[in-house]
Design an enzyme around this catalytic site. Structure first.
Site, PDB file in Angstrom:
ATOM      1  N   GLN A 120      67.878  37.856 120.592  1.00  0.00           N
ATOM      2  CA  GLN A 120      68.400  36.492 120.627  1.00  0.00           C
ATOM      3  C   GLN A 120      67.754  35.606 119.563  1.00  0.00           C
ATOM      4  O   GLN A 120      68.061  34.424 119.486  1.00  0.00           O
ATOM      5  CB  GLN A 120      68.132  35.855 121.997  1.00  0.00           C
ATOM      6  N   ASP A 161      77.518  31.939 130.901  1.00  0.00           N
ATOM      7  CA  ASP A 161      78.157  31.861 129.603  1.00  0.00           C
ATOM      8  C   ASP A 161      79.571  32.401 129.809  1.00  0.00           C
ATOM      9  O   ASP A 161      79.736  33.556 130.193  1.00  0.00           O
ATOM     10  CB  ASP A 161      77.378  32.746 128.627  1.00  0.00           C
ATOM     11  N   LYS A 177      75.646  53.316 128.625  1.00  0.00           N
ATOM     12  CA  LYS A 177      76.469  53.886 129.681  1.00  0.00           C
ATOM     13  C   LYS A 177      77.172  55.122 129.169  1.00  0.00           C
ATOM     14  O   LYS A 177      77.355  56.095 129.892  1.00  0.00           O
ATOM     15  CB  LYS A 177      77.493  52.856 130.151  1.00  0.00           C
ATOM     16  N   TRP A 225      78.167  30.338 120.593  1.00  0.00           N
ATOM     17  CA  TRP A 225      76.715  30.140 120.549  1.00  0.00           C
ATOM     18  C   TRP A 225      76.361  28.657 120.591  1.00  0.00           C
ATOM     19  O   TRP A 225      75.276  28.289 121.019  1.00  0.00           O
ATOM     20  CB  TRP A 225      76.113  30.787 119.310  1.00  0.00           C
ATOM     21  N   TRP A 251      70.548  32.712 120.605  1.00  0.00           N
ATOM     22  CA  TRP A 251      70.266  31.550 121.447  1.00  0.00           C
ATOM     23  C   TRP A 251      69.034  30.782 120.982  1.00  0.00           C
ATOM     24  O   TRP A 251      69.036  29.551 120.951  1.00  0.00           O
ATOM     25  CB  TRP A 251      70.094  32.016 122.890  1.00  0.00           C
ATOM     26  N   PRO A 281      72.033  31.639 129.554  1.00  0.00           N
ATOM     27  CA  PRO A 281      73.105  32.061 130.455  1.00  0.00           C
ATOM     28  C   PRO A 281      73.601  33.466 130.147  1.00  0.00           C
ATOM     29  O   PRO A 281      73.915  33.769 129.006  1.00  0.00           O
ATOM     30  CB  PRO A 281      74.209  31.040 130.167  1.00  0.00           C
ATOM     31  N   LYS A 308      67.756  54.506 123.206  1.00  0.00           N
ATOM     32  CA  LYS A 308      68.451  53.363 123.743  1.00  0.00           C
ATOM     33  C   LYS A 308      69.284  53.775 124.954  1.00  0.00           C
ATOM     34  O   LYS A 308      69.888  54.831 124.960  1.00  0.00           O
ATOM     35  CB  LYS A 308      69.383  52.827 122.659  1.00  0.00           C
TER      36      LYS A 308
END
Length: 1100
Positions: A611, A86, A651, A575, A615, A47, A648
């Site tokens: 992750q 999530d 913004k 988590w 996750w 999610p 990387k």
RNA sequence: GGGCCUGUAGCUCAGGUGGUUAGAGCGCUACACUGAUAAUGUAGAGGUCCGUGGUUCGAGUCCACGCAGGCCCA
């Protein structure tokens, strides 16, 4: 019915239309319904959290997910994929606090918990619309209608169920550990949070090498180094390495100039003392000298220092014995510092462990409730007992202006004090990597906190075992990164001291001795009833009771012994929420048991490699501990999407690529195809918009061109594939070749998809489309489509090309779902052969191995190679392809090669504009042969003798080669032995034909006859003329079928003859009724024929 | 500091089990084609396979140690 013809294709627009078509006709729903009763393929959606905006990397990650769900659907599986959100956790809380302009402090004061949580609930779906839009626009098929949402009551109830199961197994316990804590956010940080990118940062801190005075000595000190001076008032012990060698050095304090003896690791002496001072005499030292003399006066092992007592460095808070002693600590190294480590039990995990092992207490004070608490409060300030620094922030948590020349950090103030007291040996700025709170950007403290833990360590071995059965892409992430993580597993710290999340369903009695864990709403109601009966509560829970704080906090239960029980105020790690999704998304076990059983475990999941310990771990841990199963069988851990320079995206730096404008400009298909084809999903992708453009031109453009070509002529001939399929045996060599290549492609693409290697599939498809289909098959067969009758041969060509295009549409559909659906519908919509509404409801092609003809593929390769060699010879001689030549010679060393080339002779001659091909074999006696050792074979057999053998073979003469070929063997004499060569120990090729223009590649050699006879010359002139007239036609704006009349003014004799001889040819090619050669043409144009000029007039 | 990944043409990438001329696409240069035409084809130039050692008859490929970048963890 006609094939759709496109003037100009706008890929983004096409995608919009297909999207509309999918929606209107519920294609996604049908793709699942039509597979009802078929085996399931289960995918779990990790999610996302909708309180941030989606980025281009989400397009990448979701393309990977989508590809395999679509592929498996095409393979006949039913693939249900529930979307999810999530919704809990710190980011949401912080966002709300920012919006409201409050801090954690204010919760319960300025704003009630109920109001606060209501704000969070509203905030979590802030960008849901954007996410839904991205999902749709990029063609990610996932159920957005009934997604799971982690804050829903049903979801939370399932989470409680899982926690209760853990509790039943005795895997939930309460402990106290040193944990990363963010005073600025007012919360402990999970290891997951600490793992956020950008958390560890290089910072310059004041480091102090402090002097700890050994008890009972005049001026002997231990030197211990710390980068966190604020922990010094909490020092309770010193640690040394048992095996490390320490020395006592006689020297002077550089600040007070007082004579001292200091103890530090021998290996560290050189960094603490200047070599230039090596020969200085202690006696000669005068206070203030820059160079300070030193002298090693004693050497001792760490284990012999253990137990030595020292005076407390900063005696604000006392501590009973045993304390202020030297302890053996296993983690001490001599890599940095002094080899003596300052230990503060309350502010370091290692410190805590070692102190605990030796029974040393911690420096603590009593808080208002009389509870032991550390000397730094939860806001990060020294408590009042630390008199000199009382109320000061240990790090800059109050936003003090550090550029102010008068600014002094608490660390610096401590350093000054220690210098004055002759307790500091060295103070300097030290740059090191230190963790920061990932949201507040403020440094993290290691701090003692109460916590509930899951005893994951109890299942370590089983989790490792289960992991070994998972197919990881790439493998290294599974065995390396994830495997190592499991090997070094620690207990899972479940507690979070926050507000917006799933509350820990544990109630403790007032004396903390009795404990209840609640696993369902029903159970909670039963317990509440007991409590009502006991008189602790007044009424039963409301029908729509919310499991969030503060409502659960108000529930008081009754213990077995009749005590009041209060809920432990912690929330659980978010988590755990996401790791619980396989169960909670179905409200298991309260509902949907069957759906759950069918869809557990997952066949496939995919998320970012970041992750791995997030996750991927929580899914694995819960499944392993409670169900003794893996949660997923196949997993792709995809890499990062970087900008085109490999940096990387962020913004802040402004190099982030906006997914929406990218999709709008290039369309989802090119974007997806580029991302998948350019790099393996598990490698980082350097995202370059130029690359997307290239994919659009090179792949989609070529494919679309090929389709347009097909559609144009198929429409003229009314080909709708209504006739029987023409048997392969009756099709041309090139038809059978492309069909063979197509089936090879189906094999390769299937294998790649099955292996979860989408990049391989994409590359195979695009190579087929551009190299085989467009650049060879279509180009060589163009005339079959536009010349002559609508006969069997023409039909065969249409059928062949149609099959290739339709198959490509299905093979590529998982990756480029919009475009390929359009292509499929454009083709099948006319032929109605399959009749599926959409390519996504069709079935994946199966390779027919009978149609794969390796020999044919080989000889076509020969044709391509020979053509390429002839082109290269023409170029070298500057002879245009338009000028016909009489023949090429190909030396043939085996009958097989000859047969192979003969089969494709026409193709070659046509392609290179040569009249004839002649084969030269040994009997001709003109071949010059070249011999090369077969290294692979000889090396295996003779190893070290290789060099000598190779030298010998390279020196073999023509007659030697002939002899070898004749006898099949050849003895060669080496320095110490004789060996016998057989034919397959060498590679013999023909490299030269004396007197001919020759080119070769590998073992293939081609010679070109470049003599241009008069006839050839004339034909060349004719072709030149055709070319010029075609250009004129075009300039005049004539249509393909318009007829013309040509008049030409007579020229030199050769030219006249050329035109006369080839009159019919010229007329046919240029659609001319007549071609007249006149002595005078009025109003003629002058044509530049390179070597001469020609006066020509064209009339309609 | 540890684990994992990456490093090959200007750019993006291929290069089972070691085998002697290291490939493709894009870009560049030249030429060709002109009934797929804002398309297409062919050829050419372009390489210290990150470095240094080692193993081997032979290393882009295997080993060791480095360097650079990335991710994750201390």
């Amino acid at each position: 019915m006609k094939y759709k013809e496109y003037k100009q294709l706008n890929y983004a627009h096409l995608a919009d239309e297909i999207l509309e078509f999918w929606k209107e006709n519920q294609i996604f729903e049908k793709s699942m319904e039509s597979r009802e009763g078929k085996p399931t393929f289960t995918f779990f959606e990790g999610p996302p959290s909708a309180n941030g905006t989606p980025g281009i990397h989400h397009v990448m990650a979701r393309a990977v997910k989508d590809i395999f769900c679509r592929y498996k659907t095409l393979q006949g599986f039913q693939v249900k994929r529930k979307g999810g959100w999530d919704t809990h956790g710190l980011p949401v809380e912080l966002q709300v606090e920012k919006e409201l302009g409050i801090t954690k402090e204010d919760i319960g004061k300025k704003i009630s918990i109920a109001e606060y949580n209501e704000k969070c609930r509203q905030a979590v779906m802030k960008f849901k619309d954007q996410w839904d839009e991205l999902t749709e626009k990029m063609g990610y098929w996932v159920d957005l209608e009934k997604p799971y949402i982690t804050f829903n009551r049903e979801y939370m109830e399932s989470v409680w169920f899982l926690l209760k199961e853990l509790h039943k197994k005795g895997l939930l316990y309460k402990g106290y550990t040193i944990q990363p804590y963010s005073p600025a956010a007012g919360t402990g940080l999970s290891s997951h949070e600490l793992n956020q990118p950008g958390t560890y940062r290089d910072v310059k801190d004041t480091s102090i090498t402090a002097q700890f005075k050994i008890k009972g000595t005049e001026n002997d000190y231990f030197l211990a180094w710390t980068t966190t001076p604020w922990t010094l008032p909490a020092n309770n012990s010193l640690g040394v390495g048992a095996g490390i060698t320490y020395v006592k050095v006689k020297t002077f304090n550089p600040y007070t100039f007082l004579p001292i003896n200091v103890i530090l690791a021998k290996d560290r002496v050189s960094t603490y003392f200047n070599v230039k001072a090596k020969d200085l005499k202690i006696e000669d030292y005068k206070a203030g000298d820059k160079l300070i003399p030193f002298e090693i006066i004693e050497e001792v092992k760490g284990k012999d220092l253990a137990g030595l007592e020292y005076e407390q460095l900063m005696p604000y808070v006392s501590l009973p014995s045993p304390a202020f002693k030297v302890l053996i600590a296993d983690f001490v190294t001599t890599e940095d510092g002094t080899g003596v480590v300052h230990l503060a039990k309350t502010f370091g995990a290692d410190d805590f462990r070692v102190s605990e092992q030796h029974g040393v207490g911690a420096i603590m004070v009593k808080d208002e409730e009389g509870k032991d608490s550390p000397i730094v409060d939860k806001q990060g300030r020294f408590v009042k007992e630390i008199t000199d620094f009382s109320g000061m922030y240990v790090k800059n948590y109050n936003g003090a202006d550090e550029s102010d020349p008068n600014y002094k950090s608490t660390d610096v103030l401590i350093a000054i004090k220690l210098k004055e007291e002759n307790k500091a040996f060295k103070v300097e700025k030290y740059e090191h990597s230190y963790p920061h709170c990932w949201r507040t950007d403020k440094p993290v403290l290691y701090y003692p906190l109460d916590s509930w833990f899951i005893k994951t360590t109890a299942f370590k071995d089983r989790l490792v075992e289960l992991n070994n059965t998972i197919n990881w892409k790439p493998k290294s992430t599974g065995i390396g990164r994830f495997g190592n993580w499991l090997e070094n597993l620690v207990d899972w710290n479940l507690s979070r001291s926050r507000y917006w999340g799933t509350p820990l369903p544990i109630w403790l009695s007032e004396d903390k001795k009795e404990e209840k864990c609640i696993g369902s709403l029903e159970e909670l109601r039963e317990e509440v009833q007991k409590s009502i009966d006991a008189g602790f509560m007044e009424e039963q829970l409301a029908e729509d009771f919310d499991l969030h704080r503060p409502y659960v906090d108000d529930i008081v239960l009754v213990s077995e012994s009749g005590q009041k029980m209060y809920r432990e105020l912690d929330l659980i790690d978010v988590w755990f929420d996401s790791g619980a999704m396989p169960y909670a998304q179905w409200h298991y076990p309260f509902e949907n048991q069957e759906v759950f059983e069918e869809n557990y475990p997952a066949d496939f999941i995919a998320e970012g490699v970041d992750q791995t310990r997030g996750w991927f771990f929580t899914l694995h841990a819960i499944a392993g501990m409670l169900f003794d199963k893996v949660a997923f069988k196949n997993v792709i851990a995809n890499g990062l999407v970087l900008d085109k320079n490999g940096n990387k995206m962020s913004k802040r730096l402004g190099n982030a690529v906006d997914p929406f404008s990218t999709l709008a400009k290039y369309g989802p298909d090119a974007t997806r195809w580029y991302m998948i084809a350019n790099a393996n999903p598990w490698d980082n992708l350097k995202f370059n918009l130029d690359g997307v453009l290239e994919v659009q031109r090179r792949f989609f453009g070529t494919l679309q061109n090929t389709y347009s070509f097909f559609a144009l002529y198929a429409n003229l001939d009314h080909f709708t594939f209504s006739q029987e399929e023409i048997p392969m045996a009756e099709r041309t060599e090139s038809d059978r070749w492309i069909i063979s290549k197509l089936n090879s492609l189906v094999e390769e693409a299937t294998a790649a998809y099955e292996d979860y290697s989408p990049t391989r599939a994409a590359r195979a498809i695009q190579d087929f489309v551009s190299d085989d289909l467009s650049n060879w098959y279509v180009r060589l067969n163009r005339k079959r489509f536009w010349k002559g009758e609508y006969n069997e041969d023409k039909q065969a060509a249409y059928q062949t090309l149609y099959t290739c295009l339709l198959t490509v549409a299905k093979l590529g559909a998982p990756i480029a779902p919009f475009y390929m659906d359009q292509l499929y519908k454009d083709l099948d919509g006319v032929s109605k052969q399959e009749g599926f509404e959409s390519v996504h409801l069709a079935t994946f092609p199966k390779a027919d191995s009978n149609l794969i003809d390796v020999d044919l593929e080989e000889r076509m390769q020969l044709a391509q190679d020979i053509s390429s060699l002839v082109h290269s010879l023409r170029r070298k001689e500057k002879i245009k392809v338009r000028q016909p030549l009489s023949k090429i010679l190909v030396p043939i060393l085996s009958e097989k090669t000859k047969k192979q080339i003969q089969a494709v002779e026409d193709l070659i001659l046509n392609e290179v504009n040569v009249k004839d091909i002649e084969y030269l074999d040994d009997t001709s006696g003109v071949l010059v042969k070249k011999i090369k050792p077969n290294f692979r074979k000889l090396g295996k057999e003779y190893g070290p003798k290789m060099k000598e053998i190779a030298a010998f073979i390279n020196k073999m003469e023509q007659e030697d080669i002939t002899l070898l070929e004749k006898e099949q063997k050849f003895a060669i004499q080496l320095t110490d032995t004789t060996i016998e060569l057989s034919l397959d120990d060498v590679e013999i090729s023909s490299e030269d034909i004396p007197g001919w223009l020759v080119a070769n590649e590998g073992t293939l050699t081609v010679a070109l006859d470049i003599t241009i006879s008069d006839t050839l010359r004339k034909e060349g002139i004719a072709r030149e003329l055709v070319n010029r007239i075609q250009n004129l036609r075009k300039d005049m704006g004539l249509d393909v079928q318009d007829k013309i009349q040509i008049s030409i003014q007579q020229n030199e004799e050769l030219v006249n003859a050329a035109l006369n001889v080839n009159k019919d040819y010229i007329c046919t090619e240029t659609q001319a009724h007549s071609l007249e050669l006149l002595s005078e043409v009025s109003g003629a144009q002058e044509l530049d024929m390179d070597e001469f000029k020609l006066l020509v007039k064209i009339e309609q």
